[in-house]
Scaffold this active site. Sequence first.
Site, PDB file in Angstrom:
ATOM      1  N   TYR A 129       0.855  -1.193   0.000  1.00  0.00           N
ATOM      2  CA  TYR A 129       0.000   0.000   0.000  1.00  0.00           C
ATOM      3  C   TYR A 129       0.886   1.236   0.000  1.00  0.00           C
ATOM      4  O   TYR A 129       1.863   1.315   0.743  1.00  0.00           O
ATOM      5  CB  TYR A 129      -0.905  -0.015   1.234  1.00  0.00           C
ATOM      6  CG  TYR A 129      -1.695   1.253   1.448  1.00  0.00           C
ATOM      7  CD1 TYR A 129      -2.932   1.433   0.837  1.00  0.00           C
ATOM      8  CD2 TYR A 129      -1.207   2.267   2.263  1.00  0.00           C
ATOM      9  CE1 TYR A 129      -3.658   2.598   1.035  1.00  0.00           C
ATOM     10  CE2 TYR A 129      -1.925   3.435   2.469  1.00  0.00           C
ATOM     11  CZ  TYR A 129      -3.142   3.598   1.846  1.00  0.00           C
ATOM     12  OH  TYR A 129      -3.857   4.755   2.044  1.00  0.00           O
ATOM     13  N   HIS A 130       0.544   2.240  -0.823  1.00  0.00           N
ATOM     14  CA  HIS A 130       1.375   3.429  -1.013  1.00  0.00           C
ATOM     15  C   HIS A 130       0.878   4.574  -0.141  1.00  0.00           C
ATOM     16  O   HIS A 130      -0.227   5.083  -0.329  1.00  0.00           O
ATOM     17  CB  HIS A 130       1.329   3.834  -2.482  1.00  0.00           C
ATOM     18  CG  HIS A 130       2.493   4.673  -2.922  1.00  0.00           C
ATOM     19  ND1 HIS A 130       2.811   5.876  -2.334  1.00  0.00           N
ATOM     20  CD2 HIS A 130       3.429   4.481  -3.897  1.00  0.00           C
ATOM     21  CE1 HIS A 130       3.873   6.388  -2.929  1.00  0.00           C
ATOM     22  NE2 HIS A 130       4.273   5.556  -3.881  1.00  0.00           N
ATOM     23  N   GLY A 131       1.698   4.999   0.822  1.00  0.00           N
ATOM     24  CA  GLY A 131       1.363   6.160   1.635  1.00  0.00           C
ATOM     25  C   GLY A 131       1.590   7.450   0.875  1.00  0.00           C
ATOM     26  O   GLY A 131       2.084   7.455  -0.257  1.00  0.00           O
ATOM     27  N   SER A 196       3.910  -1.092  -5.987  1.00  0.00           N
ATOM     28  CA  SER A 196       2.672  -0.581  -5.409  1.00  0.00           C
ATOM     29  C   SER A 196       1.710  -0.309  -6.554  1.00  0.00           C
ATOM     30  O   SER A 196       1.879   0.666  -7.293  1.00  0.00           O
ATOM     31  CB  SER A 196       2.915   0.719  -4.627  1.00  0.00           C
ATOM     32  OG  SER A 196       1.682   1.244  -4.179  1.00  0.00           O
ATOM     33  N   GLU A 202      -2.677   6.467  -5.656  1.00  0.00           N
ATOM     34  CA  GLU A 202      -3.045   6.046  -4.301  1.00  0.00           C
ATOM     35  C   GLU A 202      -2.412   6.968  -3.266  1.00  0.00           C
ATOM     36  O   GLU A 202      -3.039   7.302  -2.251  1.00  0.00           O
ATOM     37  CB  GLU A 202      -2.596   4.605  -4.069  1.00  0.00           C
ATOM     38  CG  GLU A 202      -3.061   4.013  -2.751  1.00  0.00           C
ATOM     39  CD  GLU A 202      -2.830   2.516  -2.709  1.00  0.00           C
ATOM     40  OE1 GLU A 202      -3.795   1.764  -2.906  1.00  0.00           O
ATOM     41  OE2 GLU A 202      -1.656   2.097  -2.509  1.00  0.00           O
TER      42      GLU A 202
END
Length: 334
Positions: A129-131, A196, A202
């Site tokens: 998951y990409h912050g 990702s 995202e």
Amino acid sequence: MTNKNQSFGVGQDSMSSMTCLIHVLEAWFGVEHLEDYWNFANYLLWVFTPLLLLILPYFTIFLLYLTIIFLHIYKRKNVLKEAYSHNLWDGARKTVATLWDGHAAVWHGYEVHGMEKIPEEGPALIIFYHGAIPIDFYYFMAKIFIHKGRTCRVVADHFVFKIPGFSLLLDVFCAIHGPREKCVEILQSGHLLAISPGGVREALMSDETYNIVWGNRKGFAQVAIDAKVPIIPMFTQNIREGFRSLGGTRLFRWLYEKFRYPFAPMYGGFPVKLRTYLGDPIPYDPKITAEELAEKTKDAVQALIDKHQRIPGNIMSALLERFRNKQKINQKTL
């Protein structure tokens, strides 16, 4: 009328208590006009807090450029050795990994849960998951290099390769921008590769609800099928509380879709607790389609979010987690 008088009396008592405390401190420390200093400090805090919130994210970029400067110095120092050694950059990677690992420990109390799921040798595709800023992945790469002695390749967005000064950093840490055939080649050569699927979209458009923004992307799944490798899902708890993006607003969405460049401002840099969780590997299955594997991987990442992340995320709670110990069961923690 009585209630109003009582409320007023309570307010007076609070003010009297604060005034009394200030007078006691003035007498204790021998300092006059302490109340004026206190009011001035509150004023400075009120003025500079918004500025500090905007500056902190760029401290991470500053650290990246410090890393780049170190790599340039290292390159010139070893210019003669480059012709004779295939492992020129191992020393630089080790040094940089140690520095980033130290920053992770001090600023975020960073932990990795499930490191044993990363193979000691051989390929695997890590899907994460990409912050808003993927600082968790920088820390994760450092952990892998220090504890596994392995370099994890990563697929980066094309705009990253256009950032001035970043080319050496991306080369040393084996970042690529695709295409699919290159990803398959890397995995078939026995390396680790991270992707990702949400990417910059995202990073900009997800928020504290941690919604996965992959659209219909399934190229990563086809890469895993073609290379015949397992997929390891990955998620970092509180990554959205460390840094927040304003990219979800209509204006910044339009700007990104129009120019494919992340114009949205960010704020944060808060020293929240970060924990990276690695899920169970999804083994290679020759009978599965790319669409099915992509959906299965998305479900695995979502399961990690559901299990380990408070929804919606809360910055204060994430900060307080620095002072709480979670019991760790049946997983190796680094």
